[in-house]
Design an enzyme around this catalytic site. Structure first.
Site, PDB file in Angstrom:
ATOM      1  N   CYS A  42      -6.761   2.254  11.185  1.00 52.42           N
ATOM      2  CA  CYS A  42      -5.458   2.822  10.860  1.00 52.42           C
ATOM      3  C   CYS A  42      -5.531   3.865   9.756  1.00 52.42           C
ATOM      4  O   CYS A  42      -4.578   4.618   9.564  1.00 52.42           O
ATOM      5  CB  CYS A  42      -4.493   1.710  10.459  1.00 52.42           C
ATOM      6  N   ASN A  43      -6.626   3.908   8.996  1.00 47.77           N
ATOM      7  CA  ASN A  43      -6.665   4.904   7.916  1.00 47.77           C
ATOM      8  C   ASN A  43      -8.007   5.615   7.790  1.00 47.77           C
ATOM      9  O   ASN A  43      -8.309   6.148   6.729  1.00 47.77           O
ATOM     10  CB  ASN A  43      -6.290   4.263   6.574  1.00 47.77           C
TER      11      ASN A  43
END
Length: 486
Positions: A42-43
């Site tokens: 997600c990052n």
């Protein structure tokens, strides 16, 4: 060969850009001809790869291939991508991966989800046949290190994750988090890794009303696999579930986003609509909800950016404990890798001496035959060779520990004219090819039929009970077995 990685993370870029780069990340490693593993979370988007040579030109060529692949899959301008990625080489790439797996480089420091994502990225590369033996060892060691951090440090004992922080934020917004969750009605959109973590976290917090929706139709299977006290939603159930929900969590990461207009319609948001507030958590990197959802009256939108800003800081003591574990593991891995390169040189030297010895012994046998005298000569010569090789072998390992394996290899090349080839070449693994029925020979089919006669109906082998394993049988082998039995 040279290990390197391309790194784009939340530390350098906004999450929207990381999400765009990550689109199509699964296809990147398969579209280049160098061993590679892609880690997309997600990052972050990180690609670990091996160049077939250790000179800067070869590394740059491999890097260019990966940048071209990311540009093609993401649709982003190539020059933008080239300037976006940081490039880490050799020891720096190793240290970074170990820190990432341990959660030290996460938006929520110490998160436990990333270790599973590192493990899954290796499994995906193995299934696709894009990984080499040395990359496999690298990722397996990083995974073990993450486990050590989780069990041996205070950082791991906290059990924090992006999901848990997001749920904490939502609970704080709605007042008493504990009582809010016990009475909350929750809709979970998506069935991926974050959905599984979210479901588990919601159950731990005492949520009894959980509904799961998947645009791909996997909601029922998702719930059944986890034995969860949740219900699967169909498309026609979505409006009623949204209308009664206190919390909606999006973690599907699909191409379609839910708009403010759709939330207003489905959830009944508006002046004459629902009578209670709605909290929406968007955990998808590519966003499951459009930003204007936050402008709706009575609706609070929590995004990954919100989680990143609100993530609690860790104490320095906890971080120091985790860093010590990681640094120790990195050093141990690098030492073992240096020793493996020394092993290549040792093997080359032994092969050379063995070749010389075999050649001379062949001359002795031609002259004296396979006599006791010839055997005595061979025994004595081999003993001398072992003694002569002892010191060079010990010295090779000492130099490897000092990081001077190249000096040893250069000496072998200069003195003996040997060319030391690495035994573990950076070659991509090839996934097993599934054979069709017509590709089996009659002998192989007969062997299968004979094996099936010993196996109980529905079983896998004679040592396991029926139902323990489910495997697809070749129909022709099954018919042969039945014919032989009758």
């Amino acid at each position: 060969m040279t290990l390197f990685s391309l790194v784009a993370t939340h530390a350098d870029l906004d999450l929207e850009t990381v999400g765009i780069l990550s689109s199509g990340a699964a296809e990147v490693a398969g579209s280049v001809n160098v061993p590679a593993v892609t880690l997309a979370t997600c990052n972050r988007l990180e690609i670990y790869a091996e160049s077939p040579a250790d000179d800067p030109t070869a590394v740059e060529s491999s890097r260019e291939q990966l940048i071209d692949a990311v540009a093609e899959t993401s649709g982003v301008d190539r020059q933008t991508i080239a300037s976006t990625f940081r490039t880490l080489v050799e020891d720096d790439a190793v240290s970074h991966l170990f820190e990432v797996g341990a959660g030290l480089d996460s938006a929520v420091v110490g998160e436990r989800e990333i270790a599973g994502q590192v493990r899954k990225s290796l499994a995906d590369a193995q299934n696709s046949g894009t990984v080499s033996g040395s990359l496999t060892r690298l990722f397996e060691t990083a995974t073990r290190t993450a486990k050590d951090v989780g069990t041996r440090t205070a950082l791991g004992s906290r059990g924090r994750s992006i999901v848990s922080v997001a749920l904490d934020i939502a609970g704080d917004m709605r007042g008493n988090g504990a009582s809010f969750y016990r009475g909350a009605s929750v809709v979970l959109v998506g069935t991926g890794a974050y959905a599984g973590t979210s479901l588990a976290q919601l159950q731990e917090r005492g949520v009894h009303d959980i509904a799961v929706f998947s645009g791909s139709g996997r909601a029922e299977q998702f719930v059944a696999e986890r034995g969860a006290a949740a219900r699967a939603l169909r498309m026609e159930d979505l409006a009623e579930a949204f209308a009664s929900a206190d919390l909606i969590i999006g973690c599907s990461g699909g191409n379609r986003q839910i708009t403010a207009r759709e939330i207003r319609s489905l959830a009944g948001v508006g002046p004459t609509g629902r009578q209670k507030d709605l909290t929406i958590i968007d955990l998808a990197l590519s966003h499951d909800f459009t930003p204007d959802v936050a402008e709706l009256p009575g609706v609070e939108l929590i995004t990954l950016e919100s989680v990143k800003m609100a993530a609690p800081s860790e104490t320095e003591d906890s971080l120091e404990q985790a860093r010590e574990v990681v640094q120790s593991a990195v050093q141990e891995y690098l030492t073992e890798r240096q020793q493996r390169s020394a092993d290549d040189a040792i093997v080359a030297l032994r092969r050379h001496t063995q070749s010389v010895l075999d050649g001379e012994m062949e001359k002795v046998r031609r002259q004296h035959g396979c006599t006791a005298a010839a055997e005595e000569v061979e025994f004595a010569v081999r003993r001398i060779v072992r003694k002569l090789l002892h010191t060079p072998t010990v010295r090779a390992r000492e130099l490897a520990a000092e990081g001077r394996t190249e000096d040893y290899v250069r000496a072998l090349e200069d003195v003996f004219g040997l060319e030391v080839e690495p035994r573990d070449r950076p070659e991509r693994a090839q996934p097993a090819k599934r054979r069709r029925a017509e590709e089996f020979s009659p002998v192989e089919l007969a062997q299968m039929a004979a094996h099936l006669q010993k196996v109980p109906d529905g079983g896998f082998c004679q040592h396991h009970r029926p139902g323990e394993f489910a495997v697809e049988r070749l129909a022709i082998a099954q018919r042969l077995a039945e014919a032989q039995a009758s």
